[in-house]
Every structure is written in structure tokens, then in C-alpha cells.
Design a protein around this motif. Structure first.
Motif, PDB file in Angstrom:
ATOM      1  N   THR A  17      -4.786  -1.074  -3.589  1.00  0.00           N
ATOM      2  CA  THR A  17      -4.716   0.170  -4.369  1.00  0.00           C
ATOM      3  C   THR A  17      -6.069   0.475  -5.018  1.00  0.00           C
ATOM      4  OG1 THR A  17      -2.362  -0.106  -4.782  1.00  0.00           O
ATOM      5  CG2 THR A  17      -3.559   1.259  -6.351  1.00  0.00           C
ATOM      6  N   ASP A  33      -1.076   6.136  -1.757  1.00  0.00           N
ATOM      7  CA  ASP A  33      -0.616   4.790  -2.081  1.00  0.00           C
ATOM      8  C   ASP A  33       0.906   4.784  -1.926  1.00  0.00           C
ATOM      9  OD1 ASP A  33      -1.455   2.101  -3.542  1.00  0.00           O
ATOM     10  OD2 ASP A  33       0.460   2.774  -4.377  1.00  0.00           O
ATOM     11  N   ASP A  35       3.337   2.627  -2.485  1.00  0.00           N
ATOM     12  CA  ASP A  35       4.166   2.238  -3.640  1.00  0.00           C
ATOM     13  C   ASP A  35       4.294   3.416  -4.616  1.00  0.00           C
ATOM     14  OD1 ASP A  35       4.722  -0.381  -2.838  1.00  0.00           O
ATOM     15  OD2 ASP A  35       2.998  -1.233  -3.903  1.00  0.00           O
TER      16      ASP A  35
HETATM   17 MG   LIG Z   1      -0.955  -1.597  -4.505  1.00  0.00          MG
END
Ligand SMILES: [Mg+2]
Ligand SMILES: Nc1ncnc2c1ncn2[C@@H]1O[C@H](COP(=O)(O)OP(=O)(O)OP(=O)(O)O)[C@@H](O)[C@H]1O
Ligand SMILES: O=C(O)C1=C[C@@H](O)[C@@H](O)[C@H](O)C1
Length: 176
Positions: A17, A33, A35
């Protein structure tokens, strides 16, 4: 530059990230990203999705979000650490104009970083995260290995890693 997107893979807390954000800034591309995308789509945290639906359901949501992201161009796609290992051949199946990077860290570094970060990683939340991380990392490494570029991600800063990735992208072309 003929590359249309980047996918970063690697273990939990390897820096996907963080490095992905630095790389997206440098390339002028958009960061996706996965998530964060799932948290936005579901309106709850990764930890809550795991607790309520279980890991298998999370993997289904994750796979769908990655598929959607791969339709985009000029994006840095950051799947969660488990995506590449959740099914055979995930990296091989990516579109040919996708530059793939494996951010490598030891289990020790991953656990130390995860402990210091505010994001809860449900798979490392048990009583013996070091044993869990060692076993999971050994299991996952063969899935991360098909990535084109392997970078040691423990000693260098996120910006340094992003510069390295951007430069390798500039000096290589996708196979046609
Ligand atoms: Mg991450
Ligand atoms: N190169 C680096 N050097 C030092 N610390 C780093 C580096 N990269 C990331 N970190 C730190 O490690 C922690 C985990 O990083 P990050 O959240 O980017 O990992 P991740 O690979 O996205 O993890 P996950 O798969 O669980 O989403 C963060 O606190 C971040 O600031
Ligand atoms: O490596 C994993 O399995 C995970 C990594 C995180 O990014 C999250 O997707 C979740 O904590 C699972």
C-alpha cells in the motif's frame, strides 16, 4: 511506456500500500488499493468482513475487485497479501501489459511492521503471529515468485522502492 498497469504482490505488511501510493504519485497514475476498495464497497473494515463472512467470502470479494481494477489503464493495483496465493496461476493470468512486482520481506519484519501499524490483519491477530507468519510466508512465496521484478523491501524506503520500480518500467517492454 507500454506498460498499462502495475500489480504489487507480497506478504502482509511488505509495504504494498505504501510503495503503491509512492509509485502512483511518481507515475501520475491512480492507486487502486483493493483492501481500501473492499472497505469502501462493503462499508466495514477488513477485520469485520473476515469476522462476519469468513476468509473464503473475503477472497471472493477480493477476486472480483481485482478483476474490476484490471480493466483500468494507468493504475497501480495493490491486492491484499493473500490474493496472489488464493488460486493457482494468478500472476500468470494477468494481462501481458501488466508490470508485476514482488516486495520481499522476512516473516520477522512483517510481524514487527504489522504490530506497529494500526491496521488489523486478521490472519496475524492470533497469539503466535511469528509462527503463523513463517508458515504462511513459506506457503505463499511460490505464488509471489512469478512476478517480473523481485525487490528486497526491508532496508529501502518506500520512495526508493518506487523510484526503482518506475525506472525498471521505463527500461523494459511487455512481451507482445
Ligand atoms: Mg495494504
Ligand atoms: N520500505 C519500508 N520501510 C519501512 N517501513 C515500511 C516500508 N514499507 C511499508 N512500511 C510500513 O510498514 C507497514 C505496513 O505497510 P503497508 O500497509 O504498506 O503493507 P501492505 O503490504 O500493504 O500490507 P497488507 O497486505 O496487510 O495490506 C506500514 O506501517 C508502513 O508505514
Ligand atoms: O495476506 C493476507 O491474507 C491479507 C492481507 C491484507 O492486505 C488483507 O487483505 C487481509 O488482512 C488478508
Amino acid at each position: 511506456m507500454r506498460w498499462r498497469r502495475v500489480v504489487l504482490v507480497g506478504f502482509m505488511a511488505s509495504g504494498k500500500t505504501t510503495v503503491g501510493a509512492a509509485l502512483a504519485r511518481r507515475l501520475g497514475w491512480r492507486l487502486i488499493d483493493i483492501d481500501a476498495e473492499l472497505v469502501a464497497r462493503e462499508g466495514r473494515s477488513v477485520q469485520e468482513i473476515f469476522a462476519a463472512e469468513g476468509e473464503a467470502a473475503f477472497r471472493g470479494l477480493e477476486a472480483r475487485a481485482v478483476r474490476d481494477a484490471l480493466d483500468e489503464r494507468e493504475v497501480v493495483v495493490v491486492p491484499g497479501g493473500g490474493w496472489a496465493a488464493a488460486a493457482e496461476g494468478r500472476i500468470h493470468a494477468l494481462p501481458a501489459d501488466t508490470f508485476t512486482v514482488w516486495l520481499r520481506v522476512s516473516a520477522e519484519a512483517a510481524v514487527a511492521r504489522a504490530r506497529a501499524s494500526s491496521v488489523v490483519r486478521p490472519l496475524l491477530a492470533g497469539t503466535d503471529p511469528m509462527t503463523t507468519a513463517s508458515a504462511l510466508l513459506a506457503e505463499r512465496e511460490p505464488f509471489y515468485a512469478p512476478a517480473r521484478l523481485h525487490l528486497e523491501a526491508e532496508e529501502k524506503s518506500p520512495d526508493h522502492l518506487a523510484v526503482n520500480i518506475a525506472s525498471q518500467m521505463q527500461s523494459s517492454l511487455p512481451r507482445s
